[in-house]
Design a protein around this motif. Sequence first.
Motif, PDB file in Angstrom:
ATOM      1  N   LEU A 184      46.936  38.806  37.031  1.00 12.70           N
ATOM      2  CA  LEU A 184      45.676  38.269  36.568  1.00 12.70           C
ATOM      3  C   LEU A 184      44.850  39.322  35.951  1.00 12.70           C
ATOM      4  O   LEU A 184      44.698  40.401  36.605  1.00 12.70           O
ATOM      5  CB  LEU A 184      45.018  37.494  37.403  1.00 12.70           C
ATOM      6  N   VAL A 188      39.505  37.403  34.111  1.00 12.57           N
ATOM      7  CA  VAL A 188      40.093  36.127  34.800  1.00 12.57           C
ATOM      8  C   VAL A 188      39.598  35.984  36.154  1.00 12.57           C
ATOM      9  O   VAL A 188      39.151  34.991  36.656  1.00 12.57           O
ATOM     10  CB  VAL A 188      41.381  35.982  34.249  1.00 12.57           C
ATOM     11  N   ARG A 192      37.038  33.147  37.649  1.00 14.90           N
ATOM     12  CA  ARG A 192      37.607  32.138  38.560  1.00 14.90           C
ATOM     13  C   ARG A 192      36.638  32.056  39.872  1.00 14.90           C
ATOM     14  O   ARG A 192      36.494  31.261  40.560  1.00 14.90           O
ATOM     15  CB  ARG A 192      38.870  32.325  39.044  1.00 14.90           C
TER      16      ARG A 192
ATOM     17  N   ARG B 108      43.484  35.693  23.439  1.00 16.20           N
ATOM     18  CA  ARG B 108      42.582  35.052  24.723  1.00 16.20           C
ATOM     19  C   ARG B 108      41.223  34.771  24.262  1.00 16.20           C
ATOM     20  O   ARG B 108      40.808  34.727  23.263  1.00 16.20           O
ATOM     21  CB  ARG B 108      42.539  36.465  25.586  1.00 16.20           C
ATOM     22  N   GLN B 111      35.545  36.041  27.959  1.00 16.09           N
ATOM     23  CA  GLN B 111      34.841  35.596  29.057  1.00 16.09           C
ATOM     24  C   GLN B 111      33.499  35.862  28.805  1.00 16.09           C
ATOM     25  O   GLN B 111      33.076  37.245  28.487  1.00 16.09           O
ATOM     26  CB  GLN B 111      35.163  36.226  30.346  1.00 16.09           C
TER      27      GLN B 111
END
Lengths: 419, 419
Positions: A184, A188, A192, B108, B111
């Motif tokens: 990961l 990410v 999470r 991607r 974020q």
Amino acid sequence: MRVELVTIGDELLLGDTVNGNAAWIGRRLAEHGLEVTRSVVVGDELDVIIEAVTEALARADAVITTGGLGPTYDDLTRDALAKAAGAALVRDPGLERRLRERVAAAGRELQPMALRMADVPDGAGILVNSAGSAAGLRVELEGGAVYALPGVPFEMRTMIDEVVLPELAGEHRVARRTLRTALLWESVVATRLAPVEAMDGIKLAYLPDSPEVRIRISATGPDVEARLAEAERQARELLGDAVYGTGEETLDRVVHGLLAERSATVAAAESLTGGLIGAELTRMPGSSATFAGGIVAYATALKEQLLGVPADLLEAHGAVHPDVAAAMAVGVRERLGATYGVAVTGVAGPDAQDGRPVGTIFVGVASPGGEPRVASPSLPVSGTSPENRAVIRRMTVAHALEQLRRVILGLGTGPAQKE
Amino acid sequence: MRVELVTIGDELLLGDTVNGNAAWIGRRLAEHGLEVTRSVVVGDELDVIIEAVTEALARADAVITTGGLGPTYDDLTRDALAKAAGAALVRDPGLERRLRERVAAAGRELQPMALRMADVPDGAGILVNSAGSAAGLRVELEGGAVYALPGVPFEMRTMIDEVVLPELAGEHRVARRTLRTALLWESVVATRLAPVEAMDGIKLAYLPDSPEVRIRISATGPDVEARLAEAERQARELLGDAVYGTGEETLDRVVHGLLAERSATVAAAESLTGGLIGAELTRMPGSSATFAGGIVAYATALKEQLLGVPADLLEAHGAVHPDVAAAMAVGVRERLGATYGVAVTGVAGPDAQDGRPVGTIFVGVASPGGEPRVASPSLPVSGTSPENRAVIRRMTVAHALEQLRRVILGLGTGPAQKE
């Protein structure tokens, strides 16, 4: 209890030596609830050593130094601590006798210079070094105690465990747990874990080392252990099978454990990694129960000769191809009689190979019954730095171990694969 | 030009990560005549970072920081430098665009947290990171400039070379040379080099890493280059064939060079090292010209099956025996069609094996024509620390490479052998 480190040696500032001692001490003290709050590296200069130790003691409760206790004239820690304590250096008869005995036992002659290792600041405590020649020192200064240890890693480590920790070990006020994940991306993981980050008294830190990210969970306040357990539970739920271990459970240990539980073995077929996968799988004591052996087929022709990779496959596609990884895994598994075979082929660089760009890797895993499985991890490497070669090799080892883990556990190849 | 390092990250204090960055920067700056005079590690705490940077600038001309520039909330270097400079953090549109493009190129989603990497202290210089996402910063404070670089090693290294060194590189005032030796004890080296130590303007430092000792010769004063050359000449004369290289010429590079000059190759047969010798011989780009491949015969039965070690030899003496090392070297040389074969067998521990104590090793080298040669180095390992296993494996690799070097050059097995 706040501890500061002063590691001493021009070689550390010049980068001839990496400061593994500071890392090891930090880890070991943290395991015992002690906090290293600052770590300073200074060169072999008397006044600079005195200054750094004095400054550190003004902030911390104790100071640990490493280095500068050897026999040569650039070893100045004894002199610095004597000067800081306003004490003379005196020769200790017990230390001198021990030095002479060690040298005699090895059938050598004592170099007169070596006797410097028997000198101690008058009034200092002597810390026994059961692993080597140079004794350590405990010197009480204004502000607290200085523990001076040799720089040789296995001597220093032995003395931390045998002498320093029993004296310093205090009570826990922070509880910490590290979860280890693979495959990961850091962002990410962080996204999470936002709900865990928001928990009261919980702090998260991310330690990326592609393809791995370690997450350190720190809990403070009342009921730290219960808080920590709840944070860990939630984090595991959010991260799923990407979590492969905790704390010091590195991938090699986890794989060793999984194989041992199943009385299974693995054999490795390597190319670009040159033997690093085998080296990793044999780090653990007792690895002979789970690691059969390996074949490093670096030259392309050896992939056919030693592993039975079909010659027409190598001719048609070159050595860097998913089918080659699969055939290597099958070949090494069969020829070495292991339960699993793991294999890698790829391009470590600096030049492209067989039309494949630097950073292309294929990981094959063969297991009892069924086809071998191949993963094609996407490595976050760009640019043409000569450092990339080592980085790619290291990442490849981790991907190989992680794919082996996933096959043993019946998991898919996971994220971070090329399309 | 005096430079101090401030490396930032709880993971360094806790020892989750070894501070390889500090070592690398020290080495690289030294190569360019710049001196790292102190190196400090601090945790992820805003005020501590500000304090450490400010203190460092009070002593040095420039400060380099690494770490704390990533996307997560424990990345505080941007905030610390903004506060130290009394400037606000502002989002840089160019950096934001670059981040969005990188993420899009990888297919991607961005974020939101990642956008923190586009924030810079108002007025700071932006240092381009051609190897990754997080840009660096140049912030001018009272006392000098702070260069803030990411902690990811290959990004940091690229930026030191591409951005920081071109700005900082000053003129040499100290000339340095490192001689690399194998098989001599540190105190023997120091005793032999006493006449060099006494030379005017010459300083020696010893960097032991058994079985190797590096000697760093530093010359100062007028005609530094001539002084250094004379000191090196005398040191080489006093140390003889123990000197195998200089500077960054590690044993694997030296062996690679010797083999390449002779259009020769080597194959490795390993046991306790599990693949580390092959890994070491393939560190260099271009090693496929000199390294054929290897066989890791970890399980004893594989020593017969894969390397042709006679079964009666293994039955009579076990796997840890000089004749086994010789047979492994011959076997791997023949089976892999290499010019030389190098082999090791031994006991890495923690338990004794076949009646041999931990630390027993035998190194075999097979060459064209003539009997294989076996060395039995004496390893300075005592005590029962679990660290010993890794130390023994690392020492074994160095002894294997050194014995290979000595056979290629027609030298004897050298000192530090068991009787």
